[in-house]
Design a protein around this motif. Structure first.
Motif, short mmCIF file in Angstrom:
data_model
loop_
_atom_site.label_atom_id
_atom_site.label_comp_id
_atom_site.label_asym_id
_atom_site.label_seq_id
_atom_site.Cartn_x
_atom_site.Cartn_y
_atom_site.Cartn_z
N MET A 121 -37.40 28.50 -18.77
CA MET A 121 -36.20 28.81 -17.98
C MET A 121 -36.57 29.72 -16.81
O MET A 121 -36.10 29.52 -15.69
CB MET A 121 -35.13 29.48 -18.85
CG MET A 121 -33.89 29.89 -18.07
SD MET A 121 -33.07 28.54 -17.24
CE MET A 121 -32.02 27.97 -18.53
N VAL A 122 -37.42 30.69 -17.05
CA VAL A 122 -37.87 31.59 -15.97
C VAL A 122 -38.59 30.77 -14.91
O VAL A 122 -38.36 30.95 -13.72
CB VAL A 122 -38.78 32.71 -16.53
CG1 VAL A 122 -39.46 33.46 -15.40
CG2 VAL A 122 -37.98 33.65 -17.41
N THR A 159 -37.36 30.36 -11.03
CA THR A 159 -38.25 30.79 -9.96
C THR A 159 -38.45 29.66 -8.96
O THR A 159 -38.40 29.86 -7.75
CB THR A 159 -39.60 31.25 -10.54
OG1 THR A 159 -39.36 32.30 -11.47
CG2 THR A 159 -40.51 31.75 -9.44
N LYS A 160 -38.65 28.44 -9.46
CA LYS A 160 -38.84 27.28 -8.58
C LYS A 160 -37.58 26.99 -7.77
O LYS A 160 -37.65 26.56 -6.63
CB LYS A 160 -39.20 26.05 -9.40
CG LYS A 160 -40.61 26.08 -9.94
CD LYS A 160 -40.88 24.86 -10.78
CE LYS A 160 -42.21 24.99 -11.51
NZ LYS A 160 -42.41 23.92 -12.47
N ASP A 161 -36.41 27.21 -8.39
CA ASP A 161 -35.14 26.94 -7.72
C ASP A 161 -34.72 28.07 -6.79
O ASP A 161 -33.69 27.97 -6.10
CB ASP A 161 -34.02 26.73 -8.74
CG ASP A 161 -34.22 25.46 -9.55
OD1 ASP A 161 -35.02 24.61 -9.13
OD2 ASP A 161 -33.55 25.31 -10.59
N GLY A 162 -35.45 29.18 -6.81
CA GLY A 162 -35.09 30.32 -5.98
C GLY A 162 -34.08 31.25 -6.62
O GLY A 162 -33.62 32.18 -6.01
N ARG A 163 -33.76 31.00 -7.90
CA ARG A 163 -32.83 31.87 -8.62
C ARG A 163 -33.63 32.86 -9.46
O ARG A 163 -34.73 32.58 -9.89
CB ARG A 163 -31.91 31.05 -9.54
CG ARG A 163 -30.90 30.24 -8.76
CD ARG A 163 -30.06 29.45 -9.73
NE ARG A 163 -30.74 28.16 -9.90
CZ ARG A 163 -30.51 27.33 -10.89
NH1 ARG A 163 -29.66 27.63 -11.83
NH2 ARG A 163 -31.14 26.19 -10.96
N HIS A 164 -33.04 33.98 -9.71
CA HIS A 164 -33.70 35.00 -10.55
C HIS A 164 -32.68 35.49 -11.56
O HIS A 164 -31.60 35.89 -11.23
CB HIS A 164 -34.21 36.17 -9.70
CG HIS A 164 -35.17 35.73 -8.65
ND1 HIS A 164 -36.46 35.40 -8.94
CD2 HIS A 164 -35.02 35.53 -7.32
CE1 HIS A 164 -37.08 35.04 -7.83
NE2 HIS A 164 -36.22 35.11 -6.83
N GLY A 165 -33.11 35.49 -12.87
CA GLY A 165 -32.26 36.01 -13.91
C GLY A 165 -31.49 34.98 -14.53
O GLY A 165 -30.85 34.72 -15.31
N ILE A 171 -36.63 26.14 -29.40
CA ILE A 171 -37.83 25.39 -29.04
C ILE A 171 -38.82 26.40 -28.47
O ILE A 171 -38.49 27.12 -27.53
CB ILE A 171 -37.53 24.30 -27.99
CG1 ILE A 171 -36.57 23.27 -28.58
CG2 ILE A 171 -38.80 23.65 -27.51
CD1 ILE A 171 -36.17 22.18 -27.61
N PRO A 172 -40.01 26.49 -29.06
CA PRO A 172 -40.98 27.47 -28.58
C PRO A 172 -41.25 27.32 -27.08
O PRO A 172 -41.51 26.23 -26.58
CB PRO A 172 -42.25 27.14 -29.39
CG PRO A 172 -41.75 26.44 -30.61
CD PRO A 172 -40.53 25.69 -30.17
N GLY A 173 -41.12 28.44 -26.36
CA GLY A 173 -41.40 28.47 -24.94
C GLY A 173 -40.22 28.19 -24.04
O GLY A 173 -40.36 28.17 -22.82
N SER A 220 -28.83 19.57 -21.88
CA SER A 220 -29.49 19.82 -23.17
C SER A 220 -30.33 21.09 -23.10
O SER A 220 -30.29 21.93 -24.00
CB SER A 220 -30.39 18.63 -23.56
OG SER A 220 -29.62 17.48 -23.77
N PHE A 221 -31.08 21.21 -22.02
CA PHE A 221 -31.93 22.39 -21.84
C PHE A 221 -31.08 23.66 -21.83
O PHE A 221 -31.38 24.64 -22.51
CB PHE A 221 -32.73 22.27 -20.54
CG PHE A 221 -33.74 23.36 -20.37
CD1 PHE A 221 -35.03 23.17 -20.80
CD2 PHE A 221 -33.39 24.57 -19.79
CE1 PHE A 221 -35.98 24.19 -20.64
CE2 PHE A 221 -34.32 25.58 -19.64
CZ PHE A 221 -35.62 25.39 -20.07
N ARG A 222 -29.99 23.64 -21.07
CA ARG A 222 -29.12 24.81 -20.94
C ARG A 222 -28.49 25.19 -22.28
O ARG A 222 -28.43 26.38 -22.63
CB ARG A 222 -28.04 24.51 -19.89
CG ARG A 222 -27.21 25.68 -19.53
CD ARG A 222 -27.95 26.48 -18.48
NE ARG A 222 -27.72 27.88 -18.79
CZ ARG A 222 -28.36 28.88 -18.23
NH1 ARG A 222 -29.28 28.67 -17.35
NH2 ARG A 222 -28.11 30.11 -18.56
N ILE A 223 -28.02 24.20 -23.03
CA ILE A 223 -27.42 24.46 -24.35
C ILE A 223 -28.45 25.11 -25.27
O ILE A 223 -28.16 26.11 -25.93
CB ILE A 223 -26.85 23.17 -24.96
CG1 ILE A 223 -25.59 22.74 -24.21
CG2 ILE A 223 -26.56 23.35 -26.45
CD1 ILE A 223 -25.06 21.36 -24.58
#
Length: 99
Positions: free
Chosen positions: A88-89, A93-99, A81-83, A65-68
């Motif tokens: 997502m950033v 960042t928490k997962d170690g992914r960037h972008g 949804i505001p924010g 749902s979040f990704r969609i």
């Protein structure tokens, strides 16, 4: 004679938000179906997620749902949804992914 009110269980705000996203896609010569197929989602899932979350201010807990909602926000050029972009950033960042 009594007047029957359409009761879909969604608030007027949610229905308006859903239609606003639909209008944004149409303005870009797209549709929920086209968006879904281009991004690897099931068309029905996209409409169900948007119907549930459009017009709300809380974040979905489900990853799909979040990704969609994030991808739809990117596609129409504004946050559904505001924010959600900031969230997502933070998740990346928490997962170690960037972008």
């Amino acid at each position: 004679m009594t007047e029957h009110k359409r009761t879909s269980g969604k608030s007027r705000k949610q229905r308006m938000a859903f239609r606003a996203v639909q209008a944004e896609l149409v303005a870009r010569d797209s549709s929920f179906r086209q968006f879904a197929l281009e991004h690897g989602y099931e068309p029905r899932t996209v409409t169900q997620v948007l119907a549930r979350w459009a017009g709300r201010n809380d974040m979905p807990r489900g990853i799909l749902s979040f990704r969609i909602l994030f991808d739809l926000s990117e596609a129409i050029g504004r946050e559904i949804i505001p924010g959600i972009s900031k969230e997502m950033v933070n998740k990346n960042t928490k997962d170690g992914r960037h972008g």
